[in-house]
Scaffold this active site. Sequence first.
Site, mmCIF file in Angstrom:
data_model
loop_
_atom_site.group_PDB
_atom_site.id
_atom_site.type_symbol
_atom_site.label_atom_id
_atom_site.label_comp_id
_atom_site.label_asym_id
_atom_site.label_seq_id
_atom_site.Cartn_x
_atom_site.Cartn_y
_atom_site.Cartn_z
ATOM 1 N N THR A 43 15.289 7.449 -16.878
ATOM 2 C CA THR A 43 15.048 6.828 -15.414
ATOM 3 C C THR A 43 13.523 6.328 -15.473
ATOM 4 O O THR A 43 13.235 5.043 -15.321
ATOM 5 C CB THR A 43 15.105 7.718 -14.412
ATOM 6 N N THR A 44 12.548 6.933 -15.931
ATOM 7 C CA THR A 44 11.073 6.693 -15.870
ATOM 8 C C THR A 44 10.860 5.490 -16.825
ATOM 9 O O THR A 44 9.754 4.828 -16.988
ATOM 10 C CB THR A 44 10.119 7.778 -16.422
ATOM 11 N N TYR A 106 27.147 4.875 -8.966
ATOM 12 C CA TYR A 106 27.932 3.785 -8.468
ATOM 13 C C TYR A 106 29.414 4.002 -8.479
ATOM 14 O O TYR A 106 29.865 3.875 -7.077
ATOM 15 C CB TYR A 106 27.441 2.295 -9.059
ATOM 16 N N TYR A 132 22.485 14.834 -17.634
ATOM 17 C CA TYR A 132 21.461 14.498 -16.718
ATOM 18 C C TYR A 132 22.070 14.435 -15.425
ATOM 19 O O TYR A 132 22.824 13.467 -15.185
ATOM 20 C CB TYR A 132 20.839 13.110 -17.328
ATOM 21 N N ARG A 137 19.963 9.990 -7.188
ATOM 22 C CA ARG A 137 20.255 8.447 -7.902
ATOM 23 C C ARG A 137 21.359 8.051 -8.024
ATOM 24 O O ARG A 137 21.863 6.870 -7.918
ATOM 25 C CB ARG A 137 19.283 8.200 -9.194
ATOM 26 N N LYS A 160 20.062 18.384 -17.940
ATOM 27 C CA LYS A 160 18.700 18.182 -17.197
ATOM 28 C C LYS A 160 19.039 18.084 -15.801
ATOM 29 O O LYS A 160 19.813 17.259 -15.336
ATOM 30 C CB LYS A 160 17.967 16.827 -17.636
ATOM 31 N N ILE A 203 11.840 17.905 -18.440
ATOM 32 C CA ILE A 203 11.672 16.293 -18.818
ATOM 33 C C ILE A 203 11.070 15.836 -17.516
ATOM 34 O O ILE A 203 11.507 15.686 -16.411
ATOM 35 C CB ILE A 203 13.007 15.876 -18.893
#
Length: 291
Positions: A43-44, A106, A132, A137, A160, A203
Amino acid sequence: MFHGSIPALVTPFKNGEVDRKAYADLIERQIEGGSGALVPCGTTGESATLSHAEHREAVSFCVEVAAGRVPVIAGAGSNSTREAIGLVQHAKDTGADAALCVCPYYNRPDQIGLEAHFRAIADAVSLPIIMYNVPARTVSDVQPDTVIRLGKLPNIVGIKDATGDLARVSLHAAGLQGEQFVQISGDDPSALGYCAMGGKGCISVTANIAPEQMAKMHKAVQEGDLATAQEIERKFIALHKALFVTPSPGPAKYALAKLGLCSGEVRLPIVAPHDAACEKIDAAMEIAGLI
């Protein structure tokens, strides 16, 4: 294999393109700082706005620069199971040590769909997979019972967890006794508590800015030196929070630019932090002793 402070690497840009020189320098800085592994294209790393070609090249480049000195956990998630399998296969082909696969976003799959998604990836590619879970999100949340079933598959090796729900560490561990299943926090502000509950690391977004300090904190936890870990955490808690004062990774890239390590450039729809946000980031960096 996976433990300690693990940066969710930013993808540095210059004039709209991936800045390979800055990326290589950031990777070297993480290895020198004692990070336990590297995560490109999470994501980052702005994976949502990288092209498929950029995503694959960023993973390959990270593996090349790391050169086996630390494990590389390649971001390889998608809301399309077929696309995720392709990214995991690329991660394997390029020499990554594992793949980080986000829960599908989504689509809003239920637990049956989530389990089928991860089973399909695990069946298709023989590479260690770390799930993850970041419901804020994705709007999909892989529940502990599902994690436990998936964690018994040979190549689903960990999770994660960015839920902030520390009780899940114990729930997962209780259901996976005897399994080699690693639990890694995905939430800097609660990472110390997560590790105290049995997690093996984080993470981290903050590790982009302060790799040595985050590595030192996690090392202290592993060695049972809670006092040192708490001392570091109290200096960095303001920064953990400030790095999300506007949508990530805008604040992280601003902080890196402040340190002269890369540009602050982000891709739309992410925008650079506004002035008031920058003031908060600056103040947090001062508390942490970074500027």
